[in-house]
Design a protein around this motif. Sequence first.
Motif, PDB file in Angstrom:
ATOM      1  N   CYS A  96      -8.386  83.321  99.400  1.00  0.00           N
ATOM      2  CA  CYS A  96      -8.455  84.344 100.447  1.00  0.00           C
ATOM      3  C   CYS A  96      -7.594  83.979 101.649  1.00  0.00           C
ATOM      4  CB  CYS A  96      -9.914  84.590 100.821  1.00  0.00           C
ATOM      5  SG  CYS A  96     -10.779  85.404  99.445  1.00  0.00           S
ATOM      6  N   TRP A  97      -7.482  82.694 101.947  1.00  0.00           N
ATOM      7  CA  TRP A  97      -6.546  82.279 103.005  1.00  0.00           C
ATOM      8  C   TRP A  97      -5.110  82.680 102.617  1.00  0.00           C
ATOM      9  CZ3 TRP A  97     -11.051  80.976 104.823  1.00  0.00           C
ATOM     10  CH2 TRP A  97     -11.178  80.466 106.120  1.00  0.00           C
ATOM     11  N   GLU A  98      -4.789  82.502 101.309  1.00  0.00           N
ATOM     12  CA  GLU A  98      -3.444  82.875 100.845  1.00  0.00           C
ATOM     13  C   GLU A  98      -3.233  84.388 100.927  1.00  0.00           C
ATOM     14  OE1 GLU A  98      -0.875  80.899  99.840  1.00  0.00           O
ATOM     15  OE2 GLU A  98      -2.056  79.120 100.353  1.00  0.00           O
ATOM     16  N   ILE A  99      -4.235  85.143 100.495  1.00  0.00           N
ATOM     17  CA  ILE A  99      -4.105  86.611 100.528  1.00  0.00           C
ATOM     18  C   ILE A  99      -3.978  87.082 101.980  1.00  0.00           C
ATOM     19  CG2 ILE A  99      -5.321  88.785 100.056  1.00  0.00           C
ATOM     20  CD1 ILE A  99      -6.566  87.376  97.581  1.00  0.00           C
ATOM     21  N   ASN A 100      -4.754  86.454 102.836  1.00  0.00           N
ATOM     22  CA  ASN A 100      -4.743  86.817 104.254  1.00  0.00           C
ATOM     23  C   ASN A 100      -3.346  86.658 104.868  1.00  0.00           C
ATOM     24  OD1 ASN A 100      -6.201  87.792 106.467  1.00  0.00           O
ATOM     25  ND2 ASN A 100      -6.483  85.723 107.307  1.00  0.00           N
ATOM     26  N   LYS A 101      -2.590  85.665 104.357  1.00  0.00           N
ATOM     27  CA  LYS A 101      -1.228  85.458 104.854  1.00  0.00           C
ATOM     28  C   LYS A 101      -0.331  86.650 104.549  1.00  0.00           C
ATOM     29  CE  LYS A 101      -0.879  80.514 103.867  1.00  0.00           C
ATOM     30  NZ  LYS A 101      -0.159  79.570 102.977  1.00  0.00           N
ATOM     31  N   VAL A 102      -0.511  87.224 103.320  1.00  0.00           N
ATOM     32  CA  VAL A 102       0.408  88.281 102.887  1.00  0.00           C
ATOM     33  C   VAL A 102      -0.100  89.677 103.233  1.00  0.00           C
ATOM     34  CG1 VAL A 102       1.431  86.867 101.063  1.00  0.00           C
ATOM     35  CG2 VAL A 102      -0.522  88.360 100.520  1.00  0.00           C
ATOM     36  N   ASP A 103      -1.418  89.827 103.374  1.00  0.00           N
ATOM     37  CA  ASP A 103      -1.962  91.161 103.663  1.00  0.00           C
ATOM     38  C   ASP A 103      -3.351  91.000 104.271  1.00  0.00           C
ATOM     39  OD1 ASP A 103      -2.936  93.708 103.787  1.00  0.00           O
ATOM     40  OD2 ASP A 103      -2.685  94.167 101.651  1.00  0.00           O
ATOM     41  N   ASN A 105      -5.221  93.059 105.540  1.00  0.00           N
ATOM     42  CA  ASN A 105      -6.138  94.184 105.302  1.00  0.00           C
ATOM     43  C   ASN A 105      -6.585  94.285 103.851  1.00  0.00           C
ATOM     44  OD1 ASN A 105      -6.308  95.408 107.900  1.00  0.00           O
ATOM     45  ND2 ASN A 105      -4.158  96.032 107.643  1.00  0.00           N
ATOM     46  N   ALA A 106      -6.210  93.314 103.013  1.00  0.00           N
ATOM     47  CA  ALA A 106      -6.468  93.428 101.571  1.00  0.00           C
ATOM     48  C   ALA A 106      -7.955  93.548 101.267  1.00  0.00           C
ATOM     49  CB  ALA A 106      -5.894  92.215 100.844  1.00  0.00           C
ATOM     50  N   ALA A 139     -18.790  93.614 105.115  1.00  0.00           N
ATOM     51  CA  ALA A 139     -19.891  93.444 104.158  1.00  0.00           C
ATOM     52  C   ALA A 139     -19.345  92.933 102.833  1.00  0.00           C
ATOM     53  CB  ALA A 139     -20.592  94.779 103.918  1.00  0.00           C
ATOM     54  N   VAL A 140     -20.208  92.317 102.045  1.00  0.00           N
ATOM     55  CA  VAL A 140     -19.830  91.896 100.707  1.00  0.00           C
ATOM     56  C   VAL A 140     -20.743  92.590  99.694  1.00  0.00           C
ATOM     57  CG1 VAL A 140     -21.225  89.789 100.970  1.00  0.00           C
ATOM     58  CG2 VAL A 140     -19.566  89.935  99.126  1.00  0.00           C
ATOM     59  N   VAL A 141     -20.123  93.031  98.604  1.00  0.00           N
ATOM     60  CA  VAL A 141     -20.895  93.620  97.501  1.00  0.00           C
ATOM     61  C   VAL A 141     -20.825  92.684  96.311  1.00  0.00           C
ATOM     62  CG1 VAL A 141     -21.002  95.468  95.783  1.00  0.00           C
ATOM     63  CG2 VAL A 141     -20.671  96.031  98.196  1.00  0.00           C
ATOM     64  N   ASN A 201     -13.575  92.700 101.928  1.00  0.00           N
ATOM     65  CA  ASN A 201     -12.289  92.709 102.615  1.00  0.00           C
ATOM     66  C   ASN A 201     -11.902  91.271 102.950  1.00  0.00           C
ATOM     67  OD1 ASN A 201     -10.674  92.838 105.319  1.00  0.00           O
ATOM     68  ND2 ASN A 201     -10.481  94.862 104.338  1.00  0.00           N
ATOM     69  N   VAL A 202     -10.617  90.981 102.887  1.00  0.00           N
ATOM     70  CA  VAL A 202     -10.205  89.585 103.068  1.00  0.00           C
ATOM     71  C   VAL A 202     -10.617  89.053 104.443  1.00  0.00           C
ATOM     72  CG1 VAL A 202      -7.840  90.035 103.907  1.00  0.00           C
ATOM     73  CG2 VAL A 202      -8.339  87.931 102.650  1.00  0.00           C
ATOM     74  N   GLY A 203     -10.560  89.931 105.450  1.00  0.00           N
ATOM     75  CA  GLY A 203     -10.994  89.499 106.778  1.00  0.00           C
ATOM     76  C   GLY A 203     -12.468  89.153 106.808  1.00  0.00           C
ATOM     77  N   THR A 204     -13.250  89.879 106.015  1.00  0.00           N
ATOM     78  CA  THR A 204     -14.684  89.605 105.937  1.00  0.00           C
ATOM     79  C   THR A 204     -14.938  88.227 105.342  1.00  0.00           C
ATOM     80  OG1 THR A 204     -15.144  91.952 105.657  1.00  0.00           O
ATOM     81  CG2 THR A 204     -16.873  90.412 104.962  1.00  0.00           C
ATOM     82  N   ILE A 205     -14.274  87.931 104.227  1.00  0.00           N
ATOM     83  CA  ILE A 205     -14.500  86.627 103.596  1.00  0.00           C
ATOM     84  C   ILE A 205     -14.121  85.509 104.547  1.00  0.00           C
ATOM     85  CG2 ILE A 205     -14.132  85.190 101.570  1.00  0.00           C
ATOM     86  CD1 ILE A 205     -12.843  87.486 100.190  1.00  0.00           C
ATOM     87  N   VAL A 206     -12.919  85.625 105.089  1.00  0.00           N
ATOM     88  CA  VAL A 206     -12.447  84.563 105.976  1.00  0.00           C
ATOM     89  C   VAL A 206     -13.430  84.395 107.137  1.00  0.00           C
ATOM     90  CG1 VAL A 206     -10.587  83.900 107.569  1.00  0.00           C
ATOM     91  CG2 VAL A 206     -10.026  84.809 105.302  1.00  0.00           C
ATOM     92  N   GLY A 207     -13.891  85.517 107.655  1.00  0.00           N
ATOM     93  CA  GLY A 207     -14.857  85.450 108.751  1.00  0.00           C
ATOM     94  C   GLY A 207     -16.169  84.811 108.338  1.00  0.00           C
TER      95      GLY A 207
END
Lengths: 345, 345
Positions: A96-103, A105-106, A139-141, A201-207
């Motif tokens: 998720c850190w990697e995805i967060n770099k590229v997008d 809002n993923a 939120a996470v599902v 959402n990637v921001g959710t996980i990172v948060g």
Amino acid sequence: MANHVVIMAGGIGSRFWPLSTPEFPKQFIDILGCGRTLIQLTVDRFQGICPPENFWVVTNEKYVDIVMQQIPSIPESHILAEPAARNTAPCIAWACWEINKVDSNANVVVTPSDAVVMNPDEFRRIAGNALDFTSGRDAVVTFGIKPGRPETGYGYVQAGHCIQGEVLRVDAFKEKPTLDVAKMYLEAGNYLWNAGIFVWNVGTIVGYIRAYKPEIAGIMDEMAATGNVKGLFPQCEKISIDYAVMEPAAADGRVFTIPADFGWSDLGNWQSLHEKLEHDRNGNAAVGNVSTYECTNCVIHAEGLKRIVLQGLDGYIVSEKNGQLLVCRRSEEQRINEFSSGQTV
Amino acid sequence: MANHVVIMAGGIGSRFWPLSTPEFPKQFIDILGCGRTLIQLTVDRFQGICPPENFWVVTNEKYVDIVMQQIPSIPESHILAEPAARNTAPCIAWACWEINKVDSNANVVVTPSDAVVMNPDEFRRIAGNALDFTSGRDAVVTFGIKPGRPETGYGYVQAGHCIQGEVLRVDAFKEKPTLDVAKMYLEAGNYLWNAGIFVWNVGTIVGYIRAYKPEIAGIMDEMAATGNVKGLFPQCEKISIDYAVMEPAAADGRVFTIPADFGWSDLGNWQSLHEKLEHDRNGNAAVGNVSTYECTNCVIHAEGLKRIVLQGLDGYIVSEKNGQLLVCRRSEEQRINEFSSGQTV
């Protein structure tokens, strides 16, 4: 917002020896004899949900070549090679850190690589609903599999009141229960199997990881800054995403579930493989060129052999790969680790 | 006078499938796991009796390359390639016609290629005595194996009075008996297993075949004159040397036997292989890298596999070669032909 899929593929599948070995584990094997390996089937079932360039695989560094061979469409930079296994929390964090770099809002689906889903259409419908729900929310599902039996081998999620459509609140995560407790769960109706598939959402996980496991988040920040995976990743705590994030997040009312019924199985042992394969009228399930005489309730997987003839076996596992053969009673399958490491007579 | 050895190696060994196949039968396999194939062991046991250049092998034409590979010391012209199997009488006739061309005084031992002898020293002692006896006489000596059990799977020779030293007259050849008759033979003491090993002077054999099977002798003369093996050999009657020559010769008082006890077995089936192999304390006999757990009385031959783990098998055959695997109860071994040709489930 774009969808990304993170496939966790670091397991060694020791319960399927000799079919699965530490050099070539279960997720890379065509265990159903359908022409596709488990990780390929995992990619397949996200068709229409996630474009090929948005897949990510986290695996042990020794499996990188296998992943490239089996999923040629995945960008090489999306194969994250763990220098050491650290359970699912560091694995998901890294991806998720990697995805967060590229997008940043993923939308992200995290999934194991070695489960099967017999109804991929229903899987896609549920995944679409989950992505809709999480894309606008912090939120996470988690997918909650409707239990068909009082299974003691899985963790459960305890579902609470309805939030919206099929989405329910998760009141608690429950560890693998005793048989009595599992029966109670089945009876109660609001306990679902935790399939280890999460949507957020990637921001959710990172948060969430920053909030609930700041030590891991710190290592991830340093890895992102220095690129020193080999030095830093092994410093992460060995901990599952359930313990690290899901349980505290559920306690904070931030975890949700969609009850799902898409023919899921984790294929965790020969028993579950036997259930998922087609049977002949004597209850034998076979992958390979197998002839049986007076055999009942056997499970056979020996695609590497040209021909197998079995006679007079009731309730046996017969498995061969790369010149290693196992014949044992199905009732003894929990001893397969002993058999695979055992001494020679 | 020089000694020659004729090895009959045309059998297809169907009872040992998948270890033995029509493409690569039993006599060319290291069935005892000792590092030498059965035909190589057959050659080995004539060390000191017959020089390498005096061996002859009669086999099917498709096995010629295997023979050359396994017995590189044999002259290529001494490998007689049968265009079709015609049982032992034409096979022996052809070899002896050939030997007669090069040395009409030769002493000849005729032997199967697929039996085992656990005491080769005693074998050589008996063979030496037989050669001494036949070199100066118009007589044939057959090795008579002292029976250890009332075996119904072998033919017998009925021994009569002593001629000289260990040599007895053969009063009659007896076909495979019923169990009651076999018990009577064992009790009587003068009935010996017919191992199919014969010793005689080449002139004697040729003369006997001319006398008792003139049709075969006529074909052999024509083959010698024309070299047309493919056209003529298949015209021979399919008949064993016992029926064609031994029985009438015995009736004429021209067949003798030396009772022998050199650990002979024809290795005709898995039962006899199980007896000849070493056992572990649970009665399992294995060739290959085999680990057993709770297994008893199994016979395992799977040298082609890197590793075999067996659990919970009592009285089974486990055999693998070239990607073909058989697991069946030892009690069902007479059905192996059915298994090898059976349909796929």
